[in-house]
Design a protein around this motif. Structure first.
Motif, short mmCIF file in Angstrom:
data_model
loop_
_atom_site.label_atom_id
_atom_site.label_comp_id
_atom_site.label_asym_id
_atom_site.label_seq_id
_atom_site.Cartn_x
_atom_site.Cartn_y
_atom_site.Cartn_z
N LEU A 45 7.96 10.69 6.94
CA LEU A 45 6.64 11.23 6.36
C LEU A 45 5.97 10.00 5.51
CD1 LEU A 45 7.61 14.70 5.50
CD2 LEU A 45 6.51 14.06 7.49
N ALA A 46 6.65 9.36 4.75
CA ALA A 46 6.17 8.36 4.09
C ALA A 46 5.75 7.09 4.71
CB ALA A 46 7.08 7.95 2.88
N ALA A 47 6.22 6.95 6.01
CA ALA A 47 6.09 5.41 6.74
C ALA A 47 4.57 5.33 6.73
CB ALA A 47 6.69 5.50 8.21
N PRO A 48 3.70 5.78 7.15
CA PRO A 48 2.12 5.64 7.29
C PRO A 48 1.51 5.13 6.07
CG PRO A 48 2.52 7.66 8.39
CD PRO A 48 3.83 7.41 7.74
N ALA A 49 1.91 5.65 4.79
CA ALA A 49 1.44 5.19 3.66
C ALA A 49 2.30 3.64 3.34
CB ALA A 49 1.78 6.21 2.57
N VAL A 50 3.61 3.59 3.84
CA VAL A 50 4.27 2.38 3.46
C VAL A 50 3.42 1.40 4.26
CG1 VAL A 50 6.49 1.29 3.64
CG2 VAL A 50 6.38 3.39 2.78
N PHE A 51 3.25 1.34 5.51
CA PHE A 51 2.62 0.41 6.48
C PHE A 51 1.26 0.20 5.89
CE2 PHE A 51 5.09 1.79 10.22
CZ PHE A 51 5.68 0.39 10.49
N PHE A 52 0.53 1.02 5.41
CA PHE A 52 -0.96 0.77 4.85
C PHE A 52 -0.63 -0.17 3.49
CE2 PHE A 52 -4.65 1.61 2.26
CZ PHE A 52 -5.64 1.87 3.33
N ALA A 53 0.10 0.30 2.63
CA ALA A 53 0.19 -0.57 1.35
C ALA A 53 0.92 -1.94 1.76
CB ALA A 53 1.21 0.49 0.40
N THR A 54 1.87 -2.04 2.54
CA THR A 54 2.40 -3.21 2.75
C THR A 54 1.36 -4.06 3.53
OG1 THR A 54 4.50 -2.11 3.39
CG2 THR A 54 4.49 -4.39 4.21
N ARG A 55 0.77 -3.61 4.55
CA ARG A 55 -0.11 -4.40 5.14
C ARG A 55 -1.15 -5.14 4.00
NH1 ARG A 55 -6.11 -5.41 5.56
NH2 ARG A 55 -6.11 -6.90 7.31
N GLU A 56 -1.60 -4.35 2.96
CA GLU A 56 -2.64 -4.59 2.16
C GLU A 56 -2.06 -5.66 1.05
OE1 GLU A 56 -6.13 -5.25 -0.05
OE2 GLU A 56 -5.99 -3.99 2.18
N ILE A 57 -0.72 -5.46 0.62
CA ILE A 57 -0.29 -6.37 -0.42
C ILE A 57 0.22 -7.65 0.52
CG2 ILE A 57 1.98 -6.41 -1.45
CD1 ILE A 57 2.10 -3.42 -2.11
N ALA A 58 0.56 -7.64 1.55
CA ALA A 58 0.84 -8.72 2.45
C ALA A 58 -0.16 -9.75 2.58
CB ALA A 58 1.40 -8.49 3.76
N LEU A 59 -1.60 -9.00 2.79
CA LEU A 59 -2.77 -9.73 2.95
C LEU A 59 -2.99 -10.29 1.51
CD1 LEU A 59 -5.25 -10.36 4.32
CD2 LEU A 59 -6.34 -8.33 3.62
N ALA A 87 -0.91 -11.31 13.12
CA ALA A 87 -0.04 -10.27 12.84
C ALA A 87 -0.69 -9.49 11.69
CB ALA A 87 1.09 -10.93 11.88
N LEU A 88 -1.49 -9.89 10.84
CA LEU A 88 -2.26 -8.84 9.72
C LEU A 88 -3.19 -8.07 10.50
CD1 LEU A 88 -2.60 -11.24 6.76
CD2 LEU A 88 -0.86 -9.41 6.93
N THR A 89 -3.79 -8.55 11.36
CA THR A 89 -4.93 -7.91 12.13
C THR A 89 -4.22 -6.54 12.82
OG1 THR A 89 -6.27 -9.79 12.22
CG2 THR A 89 -6.81 -8.16 14.00
N MET A 90 -3.21 -6.76 13.57
CA MET A 90 -2.44 -5.60 14.12
C MET A 90 -1.82 -4.84 13.25
SD MET A 90 -0.13 -7.16 17.68
CE MET A 90 0.40 -8.61 16.53
#
Length: 446
Positions: free
Chosen positions: A116-130, A36-39
């Protein structure tokens, strides 16, 4: 048959009798989470570079660091009232829900501004989840394995993450261009929900580990009068903080190169998928076959020295103009080799502390130190970028790498090798397990 498999795999991976079938459920769980985190990593990076641009990366790094501090602080507070498995389940389900919300925002279902904010949310969420998964998976393991067990099985269990990453990389390569990169978000959420379910099943079916046996040698973390005055803890904090800053310098350098090198989201996603599979295959083999042997024959000090040397070579190469090969090497150091080589070795260093202190060390480094170091790194990168001094990013990063090498050298002076090395004594102290009954228990779990 099971005894033969246990003996053959155990010999190959430097494990004790019975270890193989004990660690299979945890290996599988980590594989699911890292698929999941790699995708999510490839998806978030592709969307951010394609729709926002690499020049906004330092700002996103800073916001992600603040979000990580808040999230880790909340999880630590939650751990006061709930069990370790329950906290881990909450983290996984929360991350899955945020990915689904960001997916809906990216589709425009929540309005123009959220889209417009979705790409930044994805980026931050993936890092925080990791960050949260790395922090709490180790704590979850400590519920079911003693310190002696962890010294052997940690690199092998964490190799499950590399195996899952291979699957995630394949999905990114083939499904991303075919369905659209954004459409991977529901699959990421589904895998994280599956991980939360697996945690619940393991917590219900497996008995907790007994307390660590009394060590025959003094604990180096307590010889100086407690954790806060331990030289091992002090140099671990300094070296880890410097590495986190270096990591974001590497991340900025290779992402900036990718932003200009690739012309479309589909092209970047396909490249990241192919690269991730080969990189994670190499990382998987390193973690499965090399890490235990490296620690066993070179000692923990020698293993740390190898990671320092590789980092020096990578940052030293970046002093010159980047090529695709140099950018790929930077990503390998920042991502796959960090997971496959550095993190297992760092876990063995943390494992030298007592069980109670290990929890405090992980909470301090992951909850406070790493986000603060990431924030300092993002501010430094942003200052250099805004000041028109981007040519100084590589020299500053190399300077930080030299400081990290000195801190790591100081760290090795306070290591207690016998407790961390994979010696034959440690292997012989592990009780022999009746494999058919273990396999029956595993069959009931799955």
């Amino acid at each position: 048959m099971f005894e033969w498999l246990d003996r053959r795999i155990g010999t190959l991976c430097c494990l004790a009798p019975g270890d193989v079938f004990r660690l299979v459920p945890f290996f599988a769980l980590y594989a699911v989470l890292f698929a999941a985190l790699t995708m999510a990593d490839g998806m978030a990076l592709t969307l951010f570079l394609g729709r926002v641009g690499a020049d906004r990366l330092p700002l996103c790094y800073g916001l992600t660091a603040i979000g990580s501090m808040v999230a880790v602080g909340g999880s630590i507070r939650l751990a006061r009232y709930r069990s370790v498995p329950a906290v881990f389940q909450t983290i996984l389900m929360g991350g899955a829900c945020v990915f689904l919300i960001a997916w809906a925002a990216g589709l425009g279902l929540l309005g123009r501004a959220p889209r417009l904010a979705a790409p930044a949310v994805f980026f931050a969420t993936r890092e925080i989840a990791l960050v949260l998964v790395l922090a709490h998976f180790g704590t979850f393991l400590q519920e079911y394995f003693t310190r002696i067990d962890l010294n052997r099985i940690l690199p092998i269990v964490y190799a499950g993450g590399r195996f899952g990453g291979l699957v995630g990389g394949g999905a990114l390569e083939h499904l991303g261009p075919a369905l659209g990169v954004l459409q991977l978000a529901p699959l990421v959420s589904t895998l994280m929900f599956a991980g939360a379910l697996a945690v619940a099943i393991l917590a219900r079916r497996l008995p907790p580990a007994p307390d660590d046996p009394i060590a025959t040698t003094p604990d180096p973390a307590n010889t100086s009068g407690g954790l806060t005055r331990s030289p091992l803890f002090r140099w671990l904090v300094i070296s880890s903080g410097l590495f986190m800053m270096i990591r974001w310098f590497l991340n900025y350098q290779y992402n900036s190169f990718f932003d200009h090198h690739f012309t479309s989201e589909a092209e970047l996603a396909a490249f990241l998928g192919r690269y991730t599979q080969w990189a994670l295959l190499a990382s998987f083999l390193v973690q499965l076959l090399i890490v235990n042997r490296l620690v066993r024959f070179a000692g923990l000090r020698g293993a740390i020295g190898v990671t320092v040397l590789l980092l020096l070579l990578g940052m030293g190469r970046n002093l010159w103009e980047l090529t695709l090969l140099a950018a790929v090497w930077s990503r390998l150091l920042e991502s796959e080799l960090r997971f496959g080589l550095r993190n297992p070795i760092n876990q063995l260093v943390t494992n030298q502390f007592s069980r109670a202190d290990r929890l405090r060390v992980r909470a301090w480094t992951i909850g406070a130190l790493n986000p603060v170091a990431a924030l300092i790194g993002s501010i430094t990168l942003g200052t250099l970028q805004l000041g028109g001094l981007t040519s100084w990013i590589a020299p500053v990063g190399f300077g930080l790498t030299l400081l990290h090498a000195l801190a790591s050298l100081a760290l090795t002076r306070h290591l207690h090798e016998p407790s961390s090395a994979l010696s034959s004594a440690n292997l012989s102290r592990s009780p022999r397990v009746a494999l058919p009954s273990r396999f029956a228990r595993f069959s009931r779990i799955v």
